[in-house]
Write a protein that holds these residues in place. Structure first.
Motif, short mmCIF file in Angstrom:
data_model
loop_
_atom_site.label_atom_id
_atom_site.label_comp_id
_atom_site.label_asym_id
_atom_site.label_seq_id
_atom_site.Cartn_x
_atom_site.Cartn_y
_atom_site.Cartn_z
N PRO A 26 -156.42 42.57 -33.06
CA PRO A 26 -156.03 42.68 -34.46
C PRO A 26 -157.12 42.19 -35.40
O PRO A 26 -157.98 41.39 -35.01
CB PRO A 26 -154.80 41.77 -34.55
CG PRO A 26 -155.07 40.71 -33.53
CD PRO A 26 -155.77 41.41 -32.40
N TYR A 27 -157.04 42.65 -36.66
CA TYR A 27 -157.82 42.01 -37.72
C TYR A 27 -157.11 40.71 -38.05
O TYR A 27 -155.89 40.69 -38.28
CB TYR A 27 -157.88 42.91 -38.96
CG TYR A 27 -158.33 42.16 -40.19
CD1 TYR A 27 -159.67 41.85 -40.38
CD2 TYR A 27 -157.41 41.70 -41.13
CE1 TYR A 27 -160.09 41.13 -41.49
CE2 TYR A 27 -157.81 40.98 -42.24
CZ TYR A 27 -159.15 40.70 -42.42
OH TYR A 27 -159.57 39.98 -43.50
N LYS A 28 -157.84 39.61 -38.09
CA LYS A 28 -157.23 38.31 -38.33
C LYS A 28 -157.60 37.80 -39.72
O LYS A 28 -158.76 37.52 -40.01
CB LYS A 28 -157.67 37.30 -37.27
CG LYS A 28 -157.21 37.68 -35.86
CD LYS A 28 -157.34 36.52 -34.89
CE LYS A 28 -156.77 36.93 -33.53
NZ LYS A 28 -156.61 35.77 -32.62
N GLY A 29 -156.60 37.70 -40.58
CA GLY A 29 -156.80 37.07 -41.87
C GLY A 29 -156.48 35.58 -41.76
O GLY A 29 -156.35 35.05 -40.66
N LYS A 30 -156.37 34.93 -42.90
CA LYS A 30 -156.07 33.50 -42.87
C LYS A 30 -154.69 33.24 -42.27
O LYS A 30 -154.48 32.25 -41.57
CB LYS A 30 -156.14 32.90 -44.28
CG LYS A 30 -157.55 32.89 -44.88
CD LYS A 30 -157.55 32.13 -46.20
CE LYS A 30 -158.94 32.14 -46.84
NZ LYS A 30 -159.22 33.39 -47.55
N ILE A 44 -148.05 44.27 -39.00
CA ILE A 44 -148.54 43.03 -39.62
C ILE A 44 -147.70 41.86 -39.11
O ILE A 44 -146.48 41.82 -39.32
CB ILE A 44 -148.46 43.12 -41.15
CG1 ILE A 44 -149.28 44.31 -41.66
CG2 ILE A 44 -148.95 41.82 -41.78
CD1 ILE A 44 -149.13 44.58 -43.14
N VAL A 45 -148.36 40.94 -38.43
CA VAL A 45 -147.69 39.76 -37.88
C VAL A 45 -148.06 38.56 -38.74
O VAL A 45 -149.24 38.26 -38.93
CB VAL A 45 -148.12 39.52 -36.42
CG1 VAL A 45 -147.36 38.33 -35.84
CG2 VAL A 45 -147.90 40.77 -35.57
N VAL A 46 -147.05 37.88 -39.25
CA VAL A 46 -147.29 36.72 -40.11
C VAL A 46 -147.15 35.46 -39.27
O VAL A 46 -146.08 35.16 -38.76
CB VAL A 46 -146.31 36.69 -41.30
CG1 VAL A 46 -146.72 35.60 -42.30
CG2 VAL A 46 -146.26 38.04 -42.00
N THR A 47 -148.26 34.76 -39.09
CA THR A 47 -148.27 33.55 -38.26
C THR A 47 -147.84 32.33 -39.08
O THR A 47 -147.55 32.43 -40.27
CB THR A 47 -149.68 33.30 -37.69
OG1 THR A 47 -150.54 32.85 -38.75
CG2 THR A 47 -150.26 34.56 -37.04
N ASP A 48 -147.85 31.19 -38.41
CA ASP A 48 -147.50 29.93 -39.07
C ASP A 48 -148.72 29.18 -39.59
O ASP A 48 -148.60 28.02 -40.01
CB ASP A 48 -146.71 29.03 -38.11
CG ASP A 48 -145.38 29.66 -37.70
OD1 ASP A 48 -144.79 30.38 -38.52
OD2 ASP A 48 -144.95 29.44 -36.55
N ARG A 49 -149.88 29.84 -39.57
CA ARG A 49 -151.07 29.19 -40.11
C ARG A 49 -150.92 29.01 -41.62
O ARG A 49 -150.21 29.77 -42.27
CB ARG A 49 -152.32 30.04 -39.83
CG ARG A 49 -152.60 30.26 -38.34
CD ARG A 49 -153.98 30.85 -38.11
NE ARG A 49 -154.17 32.19 -38.66
CZ ARG A 49 -154.12 33.32 -37.96
NH1 ARG A 49 -153.85 33.29 -36.66
NH2 ARG A 49 -154.34 34.49 -38.55
N ILE A 50 -151.61 28.00 -42.14
CA ILE A 50 -151.60 27.77 -43.58
C ILE A 50 -153.02 27.43 -44.02
O ILE A 50 -153.77 26.79 -43.29
CB ILE A 50 -150.62 26.63 -43.97
CG1 ILE A 50 -150.43 26.59 -45.49
CG2 ILE A 50 -151.05 25.27 -43.42
CD1 ILE A 50 -149.26 25.72 -45.93
N SER A 51 -153.39 27.93 -45.19
CA SER A 51 -154.75 27.71 -45.68
C SER A 51 -154.71 27.12 -47.08
O SER A 51 -153.72 27.24 -47.81
CB SER A 51 -155.53 29.04 -45.71
OG SER A 51 -154.99 29.90 -46.70
N ALA A 52 -155.81 26.47 -47.43
CA ALA A 52 -156.01 25.96 -48.79
C ALA A 52 -157.50 25.80 -48.99
O ALA A 52 -158.24 25.49 -48.04
CB ALA A 52 -155.30 24.62 -48.98
#
Length: 317
Positions: A26-30, A44-52
């Motif tokens: 997959p293409y991996k975004g944040k 589109i799979v929404v992971t539990d990662r979080i960014s700031a």
């Protein structure tokens, strides 16, 4: 949180990446991992990662992906009469099947209040943001006379950068007629999001929209009016808190940014990304769940996956 899960189980079962055998990587975004299913469809799979500050935190947030994906689905449904959306189906709390669009390389940010990045610019003494003149005499969290448009470039790496409408057009990033359509759609979306929020006792403070073209039609992509893309205040007591120079309690990622700044991290060179303590991770989860429940009027019921990759195979293959 559901009583079926302990705090430890929640923390230990965060989805941080996916791996589906038989499908291209997959293409991996944040936050999202995007699988191409065929020529015009994406998983589109929404992971539990979080960014700031454009950094992905080292620890994930329990059930954040489920909350984000379901809140996006709720909000896409609320705005589908304004502009076409990329949603085809939501077969799982973490998964959206979407139209494959040609993305417009601009993040469209609408701000109704002097908060967050806009406030930091204003506090520094500047009175212009993305080509928009800002009134004198405002204080943090004041409402603008009318919402303002403050676009940003979508960086493949590093930080997104503020850009003015004039620059977008002069650099020919977006063709004028399309930009006009995008701008009109964005303000209409913000007006609708503001209405939905107010009905639930919230203020939509600011938000970002991402657009693409699907068979030439302007289409809203990514997410809409979620905790990651938007900032919310409580409507009740807003005026009193402003009058008394009290802070506004936010349902957004801003409190994560504030926590990071308190721990000497703003994504600047030489700074070290801190670990998120378990209790803070659970506090982030609770804030996400609270916004979901306030906006949708539904209780958030988390789903604990024993083998998420196997579940995905059954959905995406």
């Amino acid at each position: 949180m559901s009583s079926d899960f302990s705090t430890r189980e929640a923390l230990d079962n965060c989805i941080t990446e996916t791996n589906i055998s038989g499908l291209p990587a997959p293409y991996k975004g944040k936050v999202r991992e995007v699988y191409q299913l065929d020529n015009d469809k994406l998983g589109i799979v929404v992971t539990d990662r979080i960014s700031a500050f454009d950094y992905i935190m080292k620890q994930a947030i329990p059930f954040k992906g489920q909350i984000l994906n379901q809140l996006a689905a709720f909000s896409f449904e609320k705005v589908k009469d304004i502009v076409a959306t990329h949603v085809i189906d939501v077969p799982h709390p973490n998964v959206t099947i979407a139209k494959k669009c040609d993305p417009v390389p601009i993040e469209v940010v609408i701000r109704g209040y002097l908060t967050g990045h806009a406030w930091r610019v204003y506090k520094s003494g500047k009175r212009e943001l993305c080509g928009v003149k800002l009134p004198e005499g405002l204080k943090e969290h004041d409402k603008f006379p009318t919402p303002i448009l403050t676009p940003a470039t979508k960086a493949q790496e590093g930080h997104d950068e503020d850009i003015s409408e004039e620059e977008i057009l002069s650099r020919e990033i977006v063709e004028p007629a399309l930009w006009n359509e995008i701008k009109n759609a964005a303000f209409a979306l913000f007006e609708q999001g503001t209405k939905v929020a107010a009905e639930q006792g919230l203020i939509l403070v600011d938000t970002k929209y991402e657009f693409g073209l699907y068979n030439g039609e302007l289409t809203l992509i990514d997410e809409v009016h979620t905790t990651d893309s938007s900032r919310y205040f409580y409507l009740h007591g807003y005026e009193e808190r402003q009058a008394q120079d009290e802070g506004q309690k936010q349902l957004s990622k801003e409190f994560l940014r504030e926590w990071l700044m308190e721990h000497d991290f703003q994504g600047l060179e030489g700074q070290t990304l801190p670990d998120l303590p378990d209790e803070f991770r659970m506090e982030v989860y609770r804030r996400y769940a609270e916004l979901f429940e306030m906006l949708t009027g539904k209780k958030f019921e988390p789903t604990l996956e024993k083998d998420f990759n196997k579940t995905l195979e059954g959905i995406l293959k």
